[in-house]
Design a protein around this motif. Structure first.
Motif, short mmCIF file in Angstrom:
data_model
loop_
_atom_site.label_atom_id
_atom_site.label_comp_id
_atom_site.label_asym_id
_atom_site.label_seq_id
_atom_site.Cartn_x
_atom_site.Cartn_y
_atom_site.Cartn_z
N LEU A 31 0.81 -1.21 0.00
CA LEU A 31 0.00 0.00 0.00
C LEU A 31 0.85 1.27 0.00
O LEU A 31 0.65 2.16 -0.83
CB LEU A 31 -0.93 0.00 1.22
N ASN A 32 1.81 1.35 0.94
CA ASN A 32 2.52 2.61 1.16
C ASN A 32 3.75 2.81 0.29
O ASN A 32 4.22 3.94 0.14
CB ASN A 32 2.92 2.71 2.64
N PHE A 33 4.30 1.73 -0.26
CA PHE A 33 5.47 1.86 -1.13
C PHE A 33 5.10 1.86 -2.62
O PHE A 33 5.88 2.35 -3.44
CB PHE A 33 6.46 0.73 -0.87
N PHE A 34 3.93 1.29 -2.96
CA PHE A 34 3.61 1.13 -4.37
C PHE A 34 2.24 1.69 -4.75
O PHE A 34 2.13 2.53 -5.64
CB PHE A 34 3.70 -0.35 -4.77
N TRP A 35 1.16 1.23 -4.09
CA TRP A 35 -0.17 1.62 -4.52
C TRP A 35 -0.45 3.10 -4.30
O TRP A 35 -0.86 3.80 -5.23
CB TRP A 35 -1.23 0.78 -3.81
N HIS A 39 -0.83 5.91 -7.29
CA HIS A 39 -2.27 6.09 -7.53
C HIS A 39 -2.89 4.81 -8.08
O HIS A 39 -3.71 4.84 -9.02
CB HIS A 39 -2.52 7.26 -8.48
N ILE A 40 -2.50 3.69 -7.50
CA ILE A 40 -3.01 2.38 -7.89
C ILE A 40 -3.99 1.90 -6.82
O ILE A 40 -3.73 2.04 -5.63
CB ILE A 40 -1.86 1.36 -8.03
N GLN A 50 -9.34 2.77 -0.04
CA GLN A 50 -8.55 3.78 -0.74
C GLN A 50 -9.46 4.81 -1.43
O GLN A 50 -9.19 6.02 -1.37
CB GLN A 50 -7.65 3.12 -1.79
N ILE A 51 -10.51 4.32 -2.08
CA ILE A 51 -11.44 5.22 -2.76
C ILE A 51 -12.11 6.17 -1.78
O ILE A 51 -12.17 7.40 -2.00
CB ILE A 51 -12.50 4.41 -3.52
N LEU A 52 -12.61 5.63 -0.67
CA LEU A 52 -13.29 6.46 0.32
C LEU A 52 -12.33 7.49 0.93
O LEU A 52 -12.71 8.65 1.14
CB LEU A 52 -13.89 5.58 1.42
N SER A 53 -11.10 7.07 1.20
CA SER A 53 -10.11 7.99 1.75
C SER A 53 -9.81 9.12 0.77
O SER A 53 -9.72 10.30 1.17
CB SER A 53 -8.82 7.23 2.08
N LEU A 177 -11.31 9.12 -10.70
CA LEU A 177 -10.48 9.91 -9.79
C LEU A 177 -9.15 10.33 -10.42
O LEU A 177 -8.68 11.44 -10.18
CB LEU A 177 -10.23 9.13 -8.50
N PHE A 178 -8.54 9.44 -11.19
CA PHE A 178 -7.20 9.72 -11.70
C PHE A 178 -7.07 9.59 -13.22
O PHE A 178 -6.03 9.90 -13.78
CB PHE A 178 -6.18 8.77 -11.05
N GLY A 179 -8.09 9.10 -13.91
CA GLY A 179 -8.02 8.91 -15.35
C GLY A 179 -7.93 7.44 -15.71
O GLY A 179 -7.53 6.60 -14.90
N TRP A 180 -8.30 7.13 -16.97
CA TRP A 180 -8.35 5.73 -17.40
C TRP A 180 -6.97 5.06 -17.39
O TRP A 180 -6.89 3.85 -17.23
CB TRP A 180 -8.97 5.64 -18.79
N LYS A 181 -5.93 5.83 -17.56
CA LYS A 181 -4.59 5.23 -17.51
C LYS A 181 -4.36 4.53 -16.18
O LYS A 181 -3.88 3.39 -16.13
CB LYS A 181 -3.54 6.32 -17.72
N TYR A 182 -4.73 5.18 -15.10
CA TYR A 182 -4.53 4.60 -13.77
C TYR A 182 -5.55 3.49 -13.48
O TYR A 182 -5.28 2.60 -12.68
CB TYR A 182 -4.58 5.68 -12.70
N ALA A 183 -6.68 3.56 -14.14
CA ALA A 183 -7.65 2.46 -14.01
C ALA A 183 -7.06 1.18 -14.59
O ALA A 183 -7.19 0.09 -14.01
CB ALA A 183 -8.95 2.82 -14.72
N PHE A 184 -6.41 1.29 -15.74
CA PHE A 184 -5.79 0.12 -16.35
C PHE A 184 -4.62 -0.39 -15.50
O PHE A 184 -4.41 -1.60 -15.39
CB PHE A 184 -5.31 0.45 -17.77
N TYR A 185 -3.87 0.52 -14.90
CA TYR A 185 -2.79 0.11 -14.01
C TYR A 185 -3.35 -0.63 -12.79
O TYR A 185 -2.77 -1.63 -12.33
CB TYR A 185 -1.98 1.31 -13.54
#
Length: 291
Positions: A31-35, A39-40, A50-53, A177-185
């Protein structure tokens, strides 16, 4: 709870507690080093937390950490596990989720790389490793794991479609929240996490075993001493070359039990012919050990 823990062998208690700590550390690293830096979004309740936060921080003057939201979301899951799975399973799941929430809070968010693809791959792999080890040891990371285990124990069926729909919602939220690029990631990370979990959590991989032996009583006794599995006995088989009388034994085990089966066969009949088919589909109830 004292009575429940007192009924658990000391070595099992130590193992489960150690695995809970390992899961908590791996989940917090993912969670804290990667996601979070990339923005994953994760799958299941962690992704929802994560979404609610993120939504709270964007729409108000204060922030609520992912760790706190994750623990609150898991409280109804604890109640379900207590009623439908087992008290021992629930106690250690509470421990693992509590430790994970604590470690997620105290481990600082660190940017190791700005590349979201690397964050997706390594975050998913590390989380899948932790989740797989937890499930393999008879505990869980909470959330959808508990719903899945509850339905599988009751019906013998998987609920992959529910997990797919829930994770599709996570991916769609990431896109908003971040765009489709991050959705695919996020989709890539969820896929990798699931695959790594499947590799480690071998208890859900079922194998059909056919044993041809001249010592059926010894084999049956030895196998059932080591494994809680039913065995179908077919008498009157005959070898085509020697025409010797044989007995065919049929059973289904998990890949996790493979070592115990090998030990049983060595102890009962080293000359037996054993054929094993991977990843068979089971209709009906199938005993799920370790919960």
């Amino acid at each position: 709870m004292k009575n429940i823990l007192g009924a658990i062998p000391k070595n099992e208690y130590t193992t489960k507690l150690s695995v809970s700590v390992c899961y908590a550390v791996l989940a917090s690293i993912a969670l804290n080093f990667f996601w979070q830096p990339g923005h994953i979004y994760s799958s299941g309740l962690t992704g929802l937390a994560q979404i609610l936060s993120t939504l709270i921080s964007k729409t108000s003057l204060f922030t609520v950490p992912v760790s706190a939201i994750l623990f609150v979301l898991n409280v109804p899951m604890f109640c379900l596990a207590w009623k439908k799975i087992s008290k021992k399973f629930t106690v250690f799941t509470i421990i693992s989720v509590t430790l994970a929430s604590i470690f997620m809070q105290i481990v600082p968010e660190t940017v190791l790389t700005p590349d979201p693809i690397i964050c997706a791959i390594f975050g998913g792999a590390i989380n899948g490793l932790g989740t797989g080890f937890a499930l393999r040891s008879g505990i869980s990371s909470g959330g959808l794991d508990i719903i899945s285990i509850t339905i599988r124990r009751a019906t013998g069926k998987s609920i992959g479609s529910i997990a797919i729909l829930f994770n599709a919602f996570i991916i769609f939220a990431a896109a908003l929240l971040f765009g489709w690029k991050y959705a695919f990631y996020s989709a890539l990370s969820i896929f990798i996490s699931g695959k790594v979990t499947d590799v480690v959590y071998t208890k859900q991989q079922k194998m059909q075993v056919m044993i041809i032996t001249k010592k059926p009583e010894e084999v049956v006794s030895c196998v059932q001493d080591r494994l809680r599995r039913g065995i179908t006995i077919i008498h009157g088989a005959e070898g085509a070359f020697s025409h010797d009388g044989q007995t065919v034994l049929l059973t289904v085990i998990t890949r996790y039990e493979m070592h115990d089966l090998e030990d049983a066969m060595k102890a009962s009949d080293k000359e037996a012919f054993v054929s094993i088919s991977d990843n068979v589909k089971i209709l009906g109830n199938f005993y799920d050990p370790g919960m």
